[in-house]
Design a protein around this motif. Sequence first.
Motif, PDB file in Angstrom:
ATOM      1  N   LEU A   1       0.836  -1.200   0.000  1.00 35.04           N
ATOM      2  CA  LEU A   1       0.000   0.000   0.000  1.00 35.04           C
ATOM      3  C   LEU A   1       0.869   1.249   0.000  1.00 35.04           C
ATOM      4  O   LEU A   1       1.750   1.407   0.851  1.00 35.04           O
ATOM      5  N   VAL A   2       0.593   2.140  -0.968  1.00 35.08           N
ATOM      6  CA  VAL A   2       1.191   3.482  -0.962  1.00 35.08           C
ATOM      7  C   VAL A   2       0.132   4.422  -0.401  1.00 35.08           C
ATOM      8  O   VAL A   2      -0.869   4.706  -1.061  1.00 35.08           O
ATOM      9  N   HIS A   3       0.309   4.869   0.831  1.00 28.19           N
ATOM     10  CA  HIS A   3      -0.662   5.771   1.458  1.00 28.19           C
ATOM     11  C   HIS A   3      -0.587   7.147   0.795  1.00 28.19           C
ATOM     12  O   HIS A   3       0.446   7.530   0.234  1.00 28.19           O
ATOM     13  N   VAL A   4      -1.707   7.890   0.843  1.00 29.63           N
ATOM     14  CA  VAL A   4      -1.734   9.224   0.223  1.00 29.63           C
ATOM     15  C   VAL A   4      -0.633  10.134   0.750  1.00 29.63           C
ATOM     16  O   VAL A   4      -0.179  11.035   0.040  1.00 29.63           O
ATOM     17  N   SER A   5      -0.218   9.918   1.986  1.00 31.77           N
ATOM     18  CA  SER A   5       0.822  10.770   2.567  1.00 31.77           C
ATOM     19  C   SER A   5       2.209  10.445   2.022  1.00 31.77           C
ATOM     20  O   SER A   5       3.175  11.164   2.290  1.00 31.77           O
ATOM     21  N   ARG A   6       2.330   9.349   1.243  1.00 28.61           N
ATOM     22  CA  ARG A   6       3.638   8.940   0.708  1.00 28.61           C
ATOM     23  C   ARG A   6       3.614   8.835  -0.819  1.00 28.61           C
ATOM     24  O   ARG A   6       4.300   8.022  -1.407  1.00 28.61           O
ATOM     25  N   MET A   7       2.774   9.676  -1.433  1.00 26.10           N
ATOM     26  CA  MET A   7       2.638   9.618  -2.891  1.00 26.10           C
ATOM     27  C   MET A   7       3.417  10.694  -3.620  1.00 26.10           C
ATOM     28  O   MET A   7       3.684  10.545  -4.814  1.00 26.10           O
ATOM     29  N   GLY A   8       3.746  11.782  -2.959  1.00 24.18           N
ATOM     30  CA  GLY A   8       4.456  12.861  -3.640  1.00 24.18           C
ATOM     31  C   GLY A   8       5.411  13.555  -2.715  1.00 24.18           C
ATOM     32  O   GLY A   8       5.208  13.593  -1.502  1.00 24.18           O
ATOM     33  N   VAL A   9       6.463  14.112  -3.282  1.00 25.71           N
ATOM     34  CA  VAL A   9       7.469  14.792  -2.462  1.00 25.71           C
ATOM     35  C   VAL A   9       6.909  16.038  -1.813  1.00 25.71           C
ATOM     36  O   VAL A   9       7.472  16.572  -0.863  1.00 25.71           O
ATOM     37  N   SER A  10       5.762  16.521  -2.314  1.00 24.93           N
ATOM     38  CA  SER A  10       5.166  17.727  -1.726  1.00 24.93           C
ATOM     39  C   SER A  10       4.326  17.399  -0.491  1.00 24.93           C
ATOM     40  O   SER A  10       3.778  18.281   0.128  1.00 24.93           O
ATOM     41  N   GLY A  11       4.214  16.093  -0.162  1.00 21.29           N
ATOM     42  CA  GLY A  11       3.463  15.712   1.035  1.00 21.29           C
ATOM     43  C   GLY A  11       2.132  15.080   0.706  1.00 21.29           C
ATOM     44  O   GLY A  11       2.005  14.337  -0.270  1.00 21.29           O
ATOM     45  N   PHE A  12       1.127  15.366   1.529  1.00 22.29           N
ATOM     46  CA  PHE A  12      -0.183  14.731   1.428  1.00 22.29           C
ATOM     47  C   PHE A  12      -0.860  15.018   0.088  1.00 22.29           C
ATOM     48  O   PHE A  12      -0.904  16.143  -0.379  1.00 22.29           O
ATOM     49  N   ILE A  13      -1.392  13.966  -0.548  1.00 22.19           N
ATOM     50  CA  ILE A  13      -2.097  14.068  -1.828  1.00 22.19           C
ATOM     51  C   ILE A  13      -3.587  13.891  -1.579  1.00 22.19           C
ATOM     52  O   ILE A  13      -4.008  12.949  -0.905  1.00 22.19           O
ATOM     53  N   SER A  14      -4.410  14.797  -2.105  1.00 20.93           N
ATOM     54  CA  SER A  14      -5.849  14.731  -1.853  1.00 20.93           C
ATOM     55  C   SER A  14      -6.585  13.878  -2.878  1.00 20.93           C
ATOM     56  O   SER A  14      -7.655  13.359  -2.594  1.00 20.93           O
ATOM     57  N   ASP A  15      -6.022  13.713  -4.087  1.00 23.33           N
ATOM     58  CA  ASP A  15      -6.709  12.966  -5.138  1.00 23.33           C
ATOM     59  C   ASP A  15      -5.781  11.893  -5.684  1.00 23.33           C
ATOM     60  O   ASP A  15      -4.870  12.167  -6.463  1.00 23.33           O
ATOM     61  N   VAL A  16      -6.020  10.645  -5.282  1.00 27.01           N
ATOM     62  CA  VAL A  16      -5.158   9.528  -5.699  1.00 27.01           C
ATOM     63  C   VAL A  16      -5.206   9.343  -7.210  1.00 27.01           C
ATOM     64  O   VAL A  16      -4.192   9.079  -7.858  1.00 27.01           O
ATOM     65  N   ALA A  17      -6.416   9.479  -7.786  1.00 26.73           N
ATOM     66  CA  ALA A  17      -6.591   9.259  -9.218  1.00 26.73           C
ATOM     67  C   ALA A  17      -5.768  10.229 -10.060  1.00 26.73           C
ATOM     68  O   ALA A  17      -5.474   9.954 -11.225  1.00 26.73           O
ATOM     69  N   ALA A  18      -5.406  11.376  -9.477  1.00 23.83           N
ATOM     70  CA  ALA A  18      -4.599  12.348 -10.211  1.00 23.83           C
ATOM     71  C   ALA A  18      -3.126  11.931 -10.272  1.00 23.83           C
ATOM     72  O   ALA A  18      -2.358  12.462 -11.068  1.00 23.83           O
ATOM     73  N   ILE A  19      -2.740  10.971  -9.424  1.00 28.88           N
ATOM     74  CA  ILE A  19      -1.350  10.527  -9.351  1.00 28.88           C
ATOM     75  C   ILE A  19      -1.132   9.234 -10.135  1.00 28.88           C
ATOM     76  O   ILE A  19      -0.151   9.083 -10.847  1.00 28.88           O
ATOM     77  N   CYS A  20      -2.066   8.280 -10.010  1.00 23.40           N
ATOM     78  CA  CYS A  20      -1.896   6.993 -10.674  1.00 23.40           C
ATOM     79  C   CYS A  20      -3.245   6.347 -10.953  1.00 23.40           C
ATOM     80  O   CYS A  20      -4.268   6.754 -10.388  1.00 23.40           O
ATOM     81  N   SER A  21      -3.226   5.335 -11.807  1.00 27.62           N
ATOM     82  CA  SER A  21      -4.432   4.594 -12.177  1.00 27.62           C
ATOM     83  C   SER A  21      -4.104   3.110 -12.207  1.00 27.62           C
ATOM     84  O   SER A  21      -2.934   2.728 -12.374  1.00 27.62           O
ATOM     85  N   PRO A  22      -5.104   2.233 -12.063  1.00 18.66           N
ATOM     86  CA  PRO A  22      -4.844   0.794 -12.177  1.00 18.66           C
ATOM     87  C   PRO A  22      -4.174   0.470 -13.509  1.00 18.66           C
ATOM     88  O   PRO A  22      -4.583   0.948 -14.562  1.00 18.66           O
ATOM     89  N   GLY A  23      -3.097  -0.335 -13.426  1.00 18.28           N
ATOM     90  CA  GLY A  23      -2.343  -0.691 -14.622  1.00 18.28           C
ATOM     91  C   GLY A  23      -1.064   0.098 -14.788  1.00 18.28           C
ATOM     92  O   GLY A  23      -0.186  -0.304 -15.565  1.00 18.28           O
ATOM     93  N   ASP A  24      -0.919   1.216 -14.085  1.00 16.91           N
ATOM     94  CA  ASP A  24       0.298   2.028 -14.197  1.00 16.91           C
ATOM     95  C   ASP A  24       1.503   1.274 -13.626  1.00 16.91           C
ATOM     96  O   ASP A  24       1.409   0.638 -12.570  1.00 16.91           O
ATOM     97  N   GLU A  25       2.625   1.367 -14.323  1.00 17.26           N
ATOM     98  CA  GLU A  25       3.887   0.846 -13.788  1.00 17.26           C
ATOM     99  C   GLU A  25       4.550   1.975 -13.000  1.00 17.26           C
ATOM    100  O   GLU A  25       4.718   3.084 -13.511  1.00 17.26           O
TER     101      GLU A  25
END
Length: 576
Positions: A442-466
């Motif tokens: 699990l990649v938690h929203v708080s560990r998705m970007g160097v800028s910190g907490f991400i509010s929209d997961v779909a804006a970062i990745c989608s199913p199937g993304d490498e």
Amino acid sequence: MTSKQSVLSVRSKVLAVALAAISLSPCAFVQTSWLRQVGSAREPSVLVDHAKWSRRTQSLQLFAYTELKVDDLKELLREKGLPISGKKADLIARLEDAEEAEPEEEEEEEEEEVEEKEDLESLAVSELKEKLREKGLPISGKKADLIARLEDADEAEPEEEEEEEEEEEEEEVEEREDLGSLSLSKLKEKLREKSLPVIGVKAELIKRLEEAQEEEKTPPASSSSWGASEALVTYRAGGLARAKFHEDDRYYTVKLLKQNSDGSWAIRWVEDDTEDSVDVENLRSQLKSFKKGDLVLAKSAEDGKSYTAVCQANKDDGFVSVKYLDGEEEEVLLDNVIPQAMKFRVGQEVEAIFPDDGEWYGAKIMKDLGKCRYVVRWDEDEDEDGDHGPCELSIDEIRLPRIDLGDLEIGQKLQGTVTRIETYGAFVDIGAMQLGRVKVGLVHVSRMGVSGFISDVAAICSPGDEVTVWVSDLDVNLGRVSLAMSEHLVPQKVKYQLGELEVGQRYEGIVREVREFGAFVDIGAPRNGLVHVTKVSSLHVENIHEFVQIGDEVDVWVQSIDGQTGKITLSMVEIG
């Protein structure tokens, strides 16, 4: 301090700033006009050509707002019933727009009052009496008395509304004070109930809860798209949702029957068709929505294993009709269907099932045939029997190279495929196995970007993304692995226990998070330490991001240690 007193305090700050600005301006009559706008609109008017001096007054107004703190600007916006989200420049722009609109609204209100008076005078006595009866007022007297009584009642109504608004504001203040009195564990519990991050110091948790409460006041719009925000879904009788099952605290699909008088919902569990009742806080929206032709992974009732299939129909009753690659069809519980996100590329190193013995061997993708079929070549394609040659296989007979969960290490860099996204994070297949079962991380929203907490997961990745990920936490006993999408978000190994740290001692650290009030630095202790914005530099720090960024290696000095809470306060200014 009540909300009303707080607003008055903010107004006094605006007036003070305006007075300071006035001392620099030679146009007293323009300044007086500006003060009337900021302060009381009931003060004696001063004759001013507003059109001629509008630019001057607007510049004074902007100067006053820019000198206020963000919290003061938000207080003024709350008073006007306006949104408080956004940066300082957004808040100021919102207040300026409101100030420009207010004179027009006042003129419209005055026109409406004149029209209303004219309307009352044009009514017959019987019609005036009918209006009085509706308001529960006496109907005796002459026509002039009836009109005066109705006008007095109309003037009294705004005052009553204002009192109600003040009461609501006081309740909000009390609610904020209640949050401040809660312990850290209670605040985190409230955040978990709202599916919000629980990381941060107490002030951050309170602020996060307050912002969530502000958002909840806005009526949610309905949505049923995959990966949509939880706040955008409205529960309705006859629809599907997910409910927490009390025996294992997991969520399963239910049909909503009706809402009870106490706010709870009567439900029917889709899996076994039994009826039950659940509190609304134990409900979650059902965001899965498949259409005909979608490629999915469906769990077969025959052996309990998941296989690739094509969606034939989403029946809206909690089941999905699917057709497996071998041609067999089945109705599968919605809970047991997820998007088939896996896709292999030519040249990719994989593991595949060898047809002769059913075992997994190393291989390489040679060709994508489409329709979930690939040609692979075995790593060891020669033995005593000769060359086996290329082999055509289905997607279910190919997988990422596996690694035992126990062999993973904190900080290890891996390639993975996003298999599912939720509001709280993304699940990634990194090839980890334990006791023969795949363990996705699990990649938690708080560990998705160097800028910190991400509010929209779909804006970062989608199913199937490498994606490239790093192991940020590992619990072999529980079979759990946590991942991060940035190496900077991976904690250092614990080098110092809390009791080993010394106040005044210098330590090397890495900046993990940057907020307006300070920076969190990892020095290898059990938890990150906070460098308050006033301790970031010996210079005045207006914008902390100009002084420090996530991933920076910095020297810090321990300022204080709280043995009970584990809180560490640091300074980037040497403690002498």
